[in-house]
Design a protein around this motif. Structure first.
Motif, PDB file in Angstrom:
ATOM      1  N   ALA A   1      19.431  98.837  -5.261  1.00  0.00           N
ATOM      2  CA  ALA A   1      20.456  99.720  -5.825  1.00  0.00           C
ATOM      3  C   ALA A   1      19.926 101.146  -5.957  1.00  0.00           C
ATOM      4  CB  ALA A   1      20.920  99.197  -7.183  1.00  0.00           C
ATOM      5  N   ILE A   2      18.715 101.301  -6.461  1.00  0.00           N
ATOM      6  CA  ILE A   2      18.134 102.635  -6.642  1.00  0.00           C
ATOM      7  C   ILE A   2      17.945 103.325  -5.291  1.00  0.00           C
ATOM      8  CG2 ILE A   2      16.033 103.863  -7.324  1.00  0.00           C
ATOM      9  CD1 ILE A   2      15.821 101.913  -9.682  1.00  0.00           C
ATOM     10  N   LYS A   3      17.426 102.598  -4.316  1.00  0.00           N
ATOM     11  CA  LYS A   3      17.210 103.199  -2.989  1.00  0.00           C
ATOM     12  C   LYS A   3      18.528 103.652  -2.372  1.00  0.00           C
ATOM     13  CE  LYS A   3      12.929 100.874  -1.804  1.00  0.00           C
ATOM     14  NZ  LYS A   3      12.292  99.832  -0.984  1.00  0.00           N
ATOM     15  N   LEU A   4      19.558 102.838  -2.503  1.00  0.00           N
ATOM     16  CA  LEU A   4      20.854 103.182  -1.937  1.00  0.00           C
ATOM     17  C   LEU A   4      21.482 104.366  -2.677  1.00  0.00           C
ATOM     18  CD1 LEU A   4      22.902 102.359   0.216  1.00  0.00           C
ATOM     19  CD2 LEU A   4      23.950 100.866  -1.474  1.00  0.00           C
ATOM     20  N   LEU A   5      21.402 104.367  -3.995  1.00  0.00           N
ATOM     21  CA  LEU A   5      21.994 105.438  -4.787  1.00  0.00           C
ATOM     22  C   LEU A   5      21.308 106.780  -4.520  1.00  0.00           C
ATOM     23  CD1 LEU A   5      22.449 103.548  -8.160  1.00  0.00           C
ATOM     24  CD2 LEU A   5      24.287 104.413  -6.708  1.00  0.00           C
ATOM     25  N   THR A   6      19.980 106.784  -4.490  1.00  0.00           N
ATOM     26  CA  THR A   6      19.256 108.049  -4.360  1.00  0.00           C
ATOM     27  C   THR A   6      19.149 108.542  -2.918  1.00  0.00           C
ATOM     28  OG1 THR A   6      17.125 106.881  -4.332  1.00  0.00           O
ATOM     29  CG2 THR A   6      17.914 107.704  -6.463  1.00  0.00           C
ATOM     30  N   SER A   7      19.562 107.738  -1.967  1.00  0.00           N
ATOM     31  CA  SER A   7      19.526 108.212  -0.584  1.00  0.00           C
ATOM     32  C   SER A   7      20.948 108.435  -0.066  1.00  0.00           C
ATOM     33  CB  SER A   7      18.757 107.234   0.303  1.00  0.00           C
ATOM     34  OG  SER A   7      19.391 105.968   0.305  1.00  0.00           O
ATOM     35  N   HIS A   8      21.682 107.377   0.205  1.00  0.00           N
ATOM     36  CA  HIS A   8      23.012 107.500   0.800  1.00  0.00           C
ATOM     37  C   HIS A   8      23.991 108.234  -0.120  1.00  0.00           C
ATOM     38  CE1 HIS A   8      26.386 106.578   3.381  1.00  0.00           C
ATOM     39  NE2 HIS A   8      27.043 106.149   2.324  1.00  0.00           N
ATOM     40  N   PHE A   9      24.010 107.887  -1.387  1.00  0.00           N
ATOM     41  CA  PHE A   9      24.970 108.495  -2.299  1.00  0.00           C
ATOM     42  C   PHE A   9      24.527 109.867  -2.799  1.00  0.00           C
ATOM     43  CE2 PHE A   9      26.167 103.964  -2.644  1.00  0.00           C
ATOM     44  CZ  PHE A   9      27.451 104.092  -2.152  1.00  0.00           C
ATOM     45  N   TYR A  10      23.326 110.299  -2.411  1.00  0.00           N
ATOM     46  CA  TYR A  10      22.916 111.681  -2.673  1.00  0.00           C
ATOM     47  C   TYR A  10      23.415 112.592  -1.552  1.00  0.00           C
ATOM     48  CZ  TYR A  10      20.158 115.879  -3.312  1.00  0.00           C
ATOM     49  OH  TYR A  10      19.778 117.192  -3.473  1.00  0.00           O
ATOM     50  N   GLN A  11      23.421 112.084  -0.339  1.00  0.00           N
ATOM     51  CA  GLN A  11      23.857 112.882   0.810  1.00  0.00           C
ATOM     52  C   GLN A  11      25.365 113.103   0.804  1.00  0.00           C
ATOM     53  OE1 GLN A  11      22.376 110.617   4.084  1.00  0.00           O
ATOM     54  NE2 GLN A  11      20.243 111.088   3.621  1.00  0.00           N
ATOM     55  N   MET A  12      26.082 112.246   0.124  1.00  0.00           N
ATOM     56  CA  MET A  12      27.536 112.346   0.045  1.00  0.00           C
ATOM     57  C   MET A  12      27.916 113.475  -0.921  1.00  0.00           C
ATOM     58  SD  MET A  12      29.969 109.236  -1.246  1.00  0.00           S
ATOM     59  CE  MET A  12      29.253 108.126  -0.055  1.00  0.00           C
ATOM     60  N   SER A  13      28.925 114.235  -0.546  1.00  0.00           N
ATOM     61  CA  SER A  13      29.416 115.295  -1.414  1.00  0.00           C
ATOM     62  C   SER A  13      29.940 114.685  -2.726  1.00  0.00           C
ATOM     63  CB  SER A  13      30.534 116.061  -0.721  1.00  0.00           C
ATOM     64  OG  SER A  13      31.144 116.961  -1.623  1.00  0.00           O
ATOM     65  N   LEU A  14      29.844 115.437  -3.791  1.00  0.00           N
ATOM     66  CA  LEU A  14      30.357 114.963  -5.077  1.00  0.00           C
ATOM     67  C   LEU A  14      31.856 115.228  -5.186  1.00  0.00           C
ATOM     68  CD1 LEU A  14      29.522 113.752  -7.845  1.00  0.00           C
ATOM     69  CD2 LEU A  14      29.187 116.077  -8.643  1.00  0.00           C
TER      70      LEU A  14
END
Length: 172
Positions: free
Chosen positions: A140-153
């Protein structure tokens, strides 16, 4: 019967945010709303299954389904994600201010609703505490801090709109 709810525990919130920041490899600023969303999904990883993903993101959907999603805990049933997200906001904001007061994040950016790590050295002191993560937490942490960081807010395809946790209708 007393039931412990880690969502309302300030110290657990600080610990979760430190785990997220320790695994975050980027050097840029993180919006406070983004960090709060990450924290919510670290707190309730099964809820990641409800994030609206595009067809191009089939691989992310498979990762969530195979490596993060599991049976719901009957003591952690949430009927309305948005209301729960707002209920834990005071704990999240207090945790962010706590991290700023200890010098773990730069408090100068808080007025801009952003945070940044001051130094990676601070997290090196706590590195042993973050090694014993469950496989579910680690994924979960790896996915959140990588893929969901690159996504615009912001915007139609932004993280706020896809999660539905925050209002995104009036975003620029």
């Amino acid at each position: 019967m007393i039931v412990y709810q880690k969502a309302y525990d300030l110290y657990h919130t600080v610990y979760r945010m430190m785990k997220l920041l320790a695994h975050f490899k980027g050097d840029g600023l993180i919006e406070i709303d983004r960090l709060r969303i990450w924290d919510y999904y670290l707190l309730y990883p099964n809820k990641m299954n409800n994030i609206k993903l595009t067809r191009k993101e089939k691989d992310i959907k498979k990762v969530i389904k195979n490596f993060i999603y599991s049976e719901d805990n009957p003591y952690e049933i949430i009927l309305n994600d948005r209301k729960m997200f707002e209920k834990i906001k005071p704990y999240q904001m207090a945790a962010i201010k706590c991290l700023a007061s200890y010098g773990i994040i730069n408090k100068n950016y808080l007025s801009e609703n952003k945070i940044s790590n001051i130094s990676r050295d601070i997290f090196d002191n706590y590195e042993d505490d973050f090694k014993n993560l469950s496989v579910k937490e680690e994924n979960a942490i790896k996915l959140l801090t990588s893929h969901f960081y690159q996504m615009s807010l912001f915007g139609k395809d932004g993280l706020k709109n896809r999660t539905g946790l925050l209002e995104s209708k009036y975003d620029a």
